[in-house]
Every structure is written in C-alpha cells, then in structure tokens.
Design a protein around this motif. Structure first.
Motif, PDB file in Angstrom:
ATOM      1  N   CYS A 100      17.796  57.545  86.676  1.00 43.29           N
ATOM      2  CA  CYS A 100      17.836  56.754  87.909  1.00 43.29           C
ATOM      3  C   CYS A 100      16.569  56.996  88.712  1.00 43.29           C
ATOM      4  CB  CYS A 100      19.074  57.132  88.720  1.00 43.29           C
ATOM      5  SG  CYS A 100      19.076  56.522  90.409  1.00 43.29           S
ATOM      6  N   CYS A 103      18.518  59.806  92.312  1.00 44.79           N
ATOM      7  CA  CYS A 103      19.953  59.979  92.097  1.00 44.79           C
ATOM      8  C   CYS A 103      20.555  60.875  93.182  1.00 44.79           C
ATOM      9  CB  CYS A 103      20.178  60.590  90.709  1.00 44.79           C
ATOM     10  SG  CYS A 103      21.905  60.621  90.222  1.00 44.79           S
ATOM     11  N   LEU A 122      26.287  53.632  89.928  1.00 45.53           N
ATOM     12  CA  LEU A 122      24.970  53.699  90.547  1.00 45.53           C
ATOM     13  C   LEU A 122      24.578  52.311  91.036  1.00 45.53           C
ATOM     14  CD1 LEU A 122      23.203  55.939  87.925  1.00 45.53           C
ATOM     15  CD2 LEU A 122      23.011  56.338  90.377  1.00 45.53           C
ATOM     16  N   PHE A 125      18.002  51.394  91.576  1.00 46.30           N
ATOM     17  CA  PHE A 125      17.217  51.706  90.381  1.00 46.30           C
ATOM     18  C   PHE A 125      15.719  51.535  90.602  1.00 46.30           C
ATOM     19  CE2 PHE A 125      21.450  50.402  89.255  1.00 46.30           C
ATOM     20  CZ  PHE A 125      21.859  51.365  88.346  1.00 46.30           C
ATOM     21  N   THR A 128      13.740  54.070  88.570  1.00 43.36           N
ATOM     22  CA  THR A 128      14.188  54.345  87.204  1.00 43.36           C
ATOM     23  C   THR A 128      13.026  54.451  86.218  1.00 43.36           C
ATOM     24  OG1 THR A 128      15.720  53.646  85.453  1.00 43.36           O
ATOM     25  CG2 THR A 128      14.540  51.906  86.629  1.00 43.36           C
ATOM     26  N   ASP A 136      17.864  63.981  87.155  1.00 43.08           N
ATOM     27  CA  ASP A 136      18.909  63.242  87.871  1.00 43.08           C
ATOM     28  C   ASP A 136      20.027  64.168  88.342  1.00 43.08           C
ATOM     29  OD1 ASP A 136      17.891  60.679  87.936  1.00 43.08           O
ATOM     30  OD2 ASP A 136      19.153  59.893  86.330  1.00 43.08           O
TER      31      ASP A 136
END
Length: 458
Positions: A100, A103, A122, A125, A128, A136
């Motif tokens: 992510c 996170c 979740l 992003f 990401t 994370d």
C-alpha cells in the motif's frame, strides 16, 4: 504492476515454499523487527516534508500543514515520506508484495462494492509500489500505537493494539496460505459479518441499523453533493473544499479537468467505455482532499444520463510513490497507471471505473475512480472510536488478504510462524516508532512557530 521483485507462487509446492520462508528466520530473525533507532544519517523530518511538497499546489500546503499539526497521529498521516525513509533502514526478510505504501488505520474503511454490497478494505493507494511486506505491517502497527497514545490509553494499551493487528495479519495469512489460489484471491471482508463480531451488543445493533440505512441511501444518488437548477445539473459549492470550476473567470483548470476526463476514457477496457458513454460530463469542481494528499490536484466530474441518473468520478493527481527512492521506481512511467494497477492488485472488489489519463507530452499524471459515498465511512470511523481492538483485528485481516493477492502467502506464512514472536517484535517497534513520531511532530510544531513553514486553516 509487474511484480519483478517477487518470487512466483508456482515455482515450488506450497509445503516447500513455506519451509523456504521458515528458513529465512535464520538469516533475518523475527526479533530483529522489534528494533528501532534513527540512523545517524537520518534527514531532518521537516526538510523532508518541505521537499515532498515542492511538486504540490503551493497555496494548499498551509492547509496540509495545519491539518498535520493537530496531533501526532495527524502528523503521522501526512508523513508517509518520512517513515518510508526510516523503514528503508530496518531489517527486511526479502519477501516482497504489492505494498500500500501508506498503510495506516485511517486508510481502511467501509465502502460499497461495484454491486452495492458494503465491504471493509484498504481505500488509499497513492503510494502503492512493490516493497517488503514488513513496511506495510510496521506502518499499520505504528498507526495503532500512535492513535492509542493520542487517546491517552498508555504504553501497554498501545503495544497491545499493535500486537493485535499483527496477530490478525499473521493468522489470516496462515489461513490464506492453505487455500487454493482462486478462493484466496476472491476472499473479502463483508461488513455485515464484521459488525456481527462486535462484542458490545448495543454498539453492534446500532451499527447494523446504520449500515442498513446507509446502503439504502446509497441507491438514491448524491443528494448532498449535486443539484439540478434551471434544467442543469451542477456540483454543490462548498468553499473552500469544493469549488465548481465552471464558475471561475479563468477557465484553465476547467479545461484541464475536462480534457483529463476525456483522456482517461481511453484507459478503460471497451466494455467499461460502453458503460461510461451512457453518461455525459455535466460539471467539474475542484476538491481539497485528505491530509496525505492536500496540495495535489483533485477534481470531481459529474456525469449525467438523459434520464437524470448521476455518476460522480474523482480525478486525482498521482506523483511518484514515497517508497520509490528506497524500493525502486515504478516500471510504469505514468504514475496514474501505477496507482490503478496497484489498487486492482490489492483490493478485493476494485472499482470498475478505475483508469488513468494518457495525454502525451503532459507530465501531470492522474487517475480516476468512482467517488466514494461518504455515508458508509462513519461506520468504520466509529469502530475505530468505540471498538479499537476489533478495528485492529479487521485491519490486520484486510492487509493480509491484500498481500496474499500479490505476494507468496506460503513463504510469508512460513516466515511468520504460528507463534507470537513476530507480533511481539513489531509491537515493540511500533511503540518505539510512536515515540520517534512524537519527536518529529514537535520539531514540526517548532518549525511552524519559527515561521519556517506556514500553517493555516482552510
């Protein structure tokens, strides 16, 4: 995103992959994950924040900094770049996933799936990127420790919250590692089931009623966000957070937004284009978004059918991931594409309207998603407020499911084991990092007081 850093799950049988993960403990003992000490070369956190803001809209940065100064947790939410640099100096097992990248507990929530069913997952992003799975889980654990301390719950409770999230992550990953790939891929956290697990009967019944009301309201469009006046559909103005672009003297931003929505259409699979083409773009508005994203360009597009059905899509600027300096640059030049592919990889029920802009010669990359109905979000927020331990469990489960989709669940499960060694270690790290975050926050407040950076309310 191409998972070039990861070992594919099909190379060895599950039992051998699990054993390979277990063998990694001799190279990187799980106890090492409990260590935190700032590197002698650690950069000044305020300098790092200022540097990350250079490519954002300068006039919005004071709003971002004002939101971050509210509490250590608010600061933590906006400091993904600081923690990314810190995590790069921590031990790594070498087991990579689609991470992510930002996170923390506030980036999990309740929202409607494409068919209207509420799910817990979740929901952010922007950062990401493929990275070590520990990055994370350590950021998630630290967020629970920081939040618990901000509530005055003390060190013991903070450590327990972090450990609970890690235990849920470890247990669920073990379960997913035993499942066949197809079943594990389509697993999700249904909200009705998760509310049924709340121990407090009054809270459970109240949230179930709110869920039913929110789901029903979700089928009625966006009455609080849009309106029809004199035969024209418009996005409601809520300055300074939502400002219609069609009413501005300078139409530059309106042209940019409309052009971007048109370019985005080309990134959709043909069947999704057919669906989108049943609507016409009626209005666009500028929107100021959450703590971590304040300062990036964000617009809302209102699409309407000839029969007055409405659809809201959010256009959001995507910059390079905060993880990129340490995990490596994305193989996608277009950062919007990086975000979209990462979200599709991690989310159990991805948005059918996900896409990115594809304008040649334009270095401002954006992605588009279905604008979330905020009526479901208070359910997740209340779980964090009134059932924090349960919320920690849910976040751990959701993260395990997301990681199992891209990483090798058997190897990670083998490394984690069935005991609590990893949970205890990461909880210890979380408490130590919470103290570091508090120090960074105080430096940040001093920088504001000294005039080094400006902070003001919206």
């Amino acid at each position: 995103m191409p998972l070039e850093h990861m070992q594919t799950a099909g190379v060895l049988p599950r039992a051998e992959r699990r054993q390979a993960g277990r063998a990694l403990r001799k190279i990187v003992p799980r106890s090492l994950h409990g260590q935190w000490a700032p590197s002698p070369k650690r950069r000044d956190p305020v300098d790092l924040l200022v540097e990350t803001g250079r490519h954002r809209i300068a006039s919005l940065l004071p709003i971002r900094y004002d939101r971050m100064r509210a509490s250590p947790f608010a600061f933590f939410r906006g400091a993904a770049a600081i923690m990314a640099a810190d995590l790069a100096d921590t031990p790594s097992s070498g087991l990579w996933v689609q991470a992510c990248g930002d996170c923390h507990l506030a980036n999990f929530g309740v929202f409607a799936s494409p068919v209207g069913n509420p799910v817990f997952d979740l929901n952010d992003f922007d950062e990401t990127l493929p990275a070590p799975f520990e990055w994370d889980v350590k950021r998630l654990a630290a967020s629970f420790a920081i939040d618990a301390l901000s509530r005055g719950l003390g060190n013991t409770a903070a450590r327990q919250m972090a450990a609970q999230a890690m235990e849920a992550y470890r247990r669920h990953l073990q379960d997913l590692a035993r499942q066949d790939p197809l079943r594990a891929w389509w697993s999700h956290v249904g909200v009705a089931e998760l509310l049924g697990g709340i121990d407090d009967a009054r809270l459970r019944e109240r949230e179930m009623r709110r869920l039913e009301t929110a789901v029903e309201a979700g089928h009625q469009g966006y009455p609080r966000l849009v309106e029809k006046s004199r035969g024209l559909w418009r996005i409601k103005e809520k300055p300074p957070l939502v400002v219609p672009l069609s009413s501005q003297r300078d139409d530059t931003h309106e042209i940019v937004a409309r052009t971007a929505f048109e370019a985005y259409r080309l990134s959709l699979p043909e069947e999704r284009r057919v669906l989108l083409d049943r609507y016409e773009l009626a209005d666009v508005a500028f929107k100021v978004v959450g703590v971590g994203s304040v300062g990036t360009f964000c617009a809302i597009g209102l699409f309407v059918t000839r029969d007055d059905q409405t659809l809201l899509l959010q256009l959001k600027e995507a910059q390079a991931s905060a993880l990129a300096p340490y995990a490596g640059s994305s193989l996608y030049h277009n950062q919007g594409q990086r975000v979209v592919v990462g979200q599709r990889m991690m989310q159990s029920q991805p948005d059918p309207f996900l896409g990115w802009t594809q304008e040649s010669g334009n270095d401002q990359h954006c992605y588009v998603r279905h604008f979330r109905d905020s009526r479901l979000s208070p359910i997740g927020q209340d779980l964090a407020e009134e059932a924090l331990p349960y919320h920690a469990t849910l976040c751990g489960i959701a993260l395990a499911r997301a990681h199992a989709r891209s990483g090798d669940a058997a190897r990670i499960a083998g490394y984690l084991g069935t005991g609590r060694a990893f949970d205890v270690a990461v909880a210890r790290f979380a408490l130590a990092y919470a103290a570091q975050n508090e120090l960074d926050w105080r430096l940040f407040l001093e920088a504001i007081k000294a005039g080094q950076i400006e902070a003001r309310a919206a």
